[in-house]
Design an enzyme around this catalytic site. Structure first.
Site, PDB file in Angstrom:
ATOM      1  CB  ILE A 182      -1.081  -0.147   1.357  1.00  0.00           C
ATOM      2  CG1 ILE A 182      -0.072  -0.634   2.434  1.00  0.00           C
ATOM      3  CG2 ILE A 182      -2.684  -0.452   0.981  1.00  0.00           C
ATOM      4  CD1 ILE A 182      -1.337  -0.284   3.934  1.00  0.00           C
ATOM      5  CG  ASP A 183      -0.161   4.246  -2.827  1.00  0.00           C
ATOM      6  OD1 ASP A 183       0.537   3.032  -3.337  1.00  0.00           O
ATOM      7  OD2 ASP A 183      -0.931   4.420  -3.442  1.00  0.00           O
ATOM      8  CE  LYS A 184       6.261   8.895   3.249  1.00  0.00           C
ATOM      9  NZ  LYS A 184       7.553  10.307   2.808  1.00  0.00           N
ATOM     10  NE  ARG A 217      -3.222   8.427  -4.773  1.00  0.00           N
ATOM     11  CZ  ARG A 217      -1.757   8.293  -4.436  1.00  0.00           C
ATOM     12  NH1 ARG A 217      -1.173   7.661  -4.136  1.00  0.00           N
ATOM     13  NH2 ARG A 217      -1.240  10.095  -4.372  1.00  0.00           N
TER      14      ARG A 217
END
Length: 346
Positions: free
Chosen positions: A148-150, A268
Site C-alpha cells: 500500500i502506498d506510503k 486513486r
C-alpha cells in the site's frame, strides 16, 4: 514420497510412482509440502547444483528421473540480506509462524528503494520477526505479497516462509483476497448522478454500488503517475459504495472501495477518473477544493489542509496458507481521517 530431513541442511526425496518427465516437475510433486520449497526456489536450487543423485549434481531441470530414485537437496541456511533491521514500532494485528498482519501507519514506506533505503516496513519487520523468518527464496527476509502506498494507512500481510509467500501470492493473483478500503472523496458518487453514467467504464450494480472497470497503466508523459488507458495497461476493477455524505448539498463523502484487482494507485486513479478524487491526494487530486457554501468554512479548511490522500486499508481477508482457515481483519480509521470526518460532519 520423501524422508525427513536427514540433516538441518539436507533434504532426501524419493521419487514416487509414475514421475513427470522432468526433474523440476518431479521434485515439485514429491518434495514434502512442509519443506516450503516453491517451484521457482527448486529451479534455482537445480541451477545452483544443489540437487544430487548418487553424489552427482543434476543441473538440468529437464533431466529424467525414475520411480524409487533417491535425490538429495542441499539447503543452505537463509542468507542474510543487506537491508538493516531497524527498531521501528509496529501495530501487529496478527502473527504466527507463517505470516504477520500489520496495521501500517501513513508515512511508512513498505519496501526499501533508492529514495528510501531505510526506515521502511521491511526494515521494521526484520527487527520484529528476527529468527522467526524462515527465509523467502533463500534469503532471510519477509515476503511482501502486496503493497500500500506510503501515505495510505491500513492492513498489510507479509509472509515468513516460502510456502506462505507462494500461497498468499496465488490468492492475490486469483483475486480471492478480500480488500476493502475507506476513502474520503470530493463529491458524491451516487447512482442519481447522470454524469457518472457517461464515464467510460463506470456502471451501477444493485444497491447503488458504483463499478469502475478500465485498463490502468503508466501515464504517457508523467512516469510517476498511473492513468486510465484506452489500450494497453492492465485490467482493473473497483467497486464503490457511499457510506456517509457530507455537506448541503453533499460536496464530499466517506466511501467504501472494494478491489477486485490490485493495480498501482488503483483506487486513486479510478476515483479521479470518475470525477471524485480523494481529498488530500497530492498526485491525482489537483487543486480541487470543497465549497465553503456547502460545507462551511471550517470543514473546507480541514479538507484543504489534509496532508495525504484520505485512504485507509480497512479490511483484509484471506485463507491461511498453513491451516486453511479463513482469516478476516479490520482496522479502524486512523486518528487523522477520523478527525477529518468529524470536521466535515460538523
Amino acid at each position: 514420497m520423501s524422508t525427513p530431513l536427514s540433516s538441518p541442511r539436507r533434504l532426501a526425496v524419493i521419487i514416487g510412482p509414475a514421475p513427470p518427465g522432468r526433474l523440476d516437475k518431479a521434485l515439485a510433486r514429491d518434495v514434502p509440502e512442509q519443506a516450503g520449497l516453491t517451484r521457482s526456489r527448486l529451479a534455482k536450487l537445480i541451477a545452483a547444483g544443489a540437487v544430487r543423485r548418487g553424489g552427482a549434481a543434476l543441473t538440468d531441470a529437464r533431466a529424467k528421473v525414475a520411480e524409487g530414485e533417491r535425490l538429495e537437496i542441499e539447503l543452505a541456511e537463509p542468507a542474510e540480506i543487506a537491508t538493516l533491521a531497524e527498531d521501528i514500532p509496529l501495530n501487529v494485528v496478527y502473527e504466527d509462524d507463517a505470516l504477520i498482519v500489520i496495521d501500517k501507519p501513513a508515512g511508512l514506506v513498505v519496501h526499501p528503494a533508492p529514495g528510501s533505503p531505510s526506515g521502511t516496513l521491511v526494515n521494521a519487520l526484520l527487527a520484529h520477526c528476527g529468527d522467526s523468518l524462515a527465509g523467502i527464496g533463500g534469503e532471510r527476509r519477509p515476503g511482501i505479497v502486496h503493497r500500500i502506498d506510503k501515505d495510505t494507512s491500513g492492513l498489510l500481510v507479509a509472509a515468513k516462509t516460502d510456502k506462505a509467500h507462494a500461497a498468499l501470492a496465488a490468492q492475490f493473483a486469483a483475486h480471492t483476497v478480500e480488500r476493502q478500503y475507506s476513502a474520503i472523496v470530493h463529491g458524491l458518487p451516487d447512482a442519481s448522478d447522470p454524469r457518472l453514467r457517461g464515464v467510460a467504464g463506470a456502471s451501477f450494480e444493485p444497491g447503488g454500488v458504483l463499478r469502475i472497470a478500465t485498463r490502468i497503466g503508466r501515464h504517457r508523459t508523467d512516469r510517476q503517475r498511473q492513468a486510465v488507458l484506452a489500450a494497453g495497461g492492465r485490467h482493473a476493477v473497483t467497486r464503490v459504495r457511499v457510506v456517509t455524505p457530507f455537506g448541503t448539498p453533499p460536496a464530499a463523502a466517506l466511501v467504501s472501495c472494494w478491489l477486485e484487482t490490485g493495480r498501482t494507485h488503483q483506487i486513486r486513479v479510478h476515483m479521479t477518473h470518475a470525477g471524485h478524487a480523494l481529498i488530500g491526494d497530492p498526485v491525482y487530486g489537483g487543486r480541487r477544493r470543497l465549497s465553503e457554501k456547502a460545507m462551511g468554512r471550517d470543514a473546507a479548511a480541514a479538507a484543504a489542509a489534509f496532508p495525504r490522500q484520505a485512504l485507509h486499508a480497512a479490511t483484509l481477508g484471506f485463507v491461511h496458507p498453513e491451516t486453511g482457515e479463513t482469516l478476516r481483519f479490520a482496522a479502524p480509521l486512523p486518528a487523522d481521517m477520523a478527525e477529518l470526518m468529524r470536521r466535515l460532519g460538523s
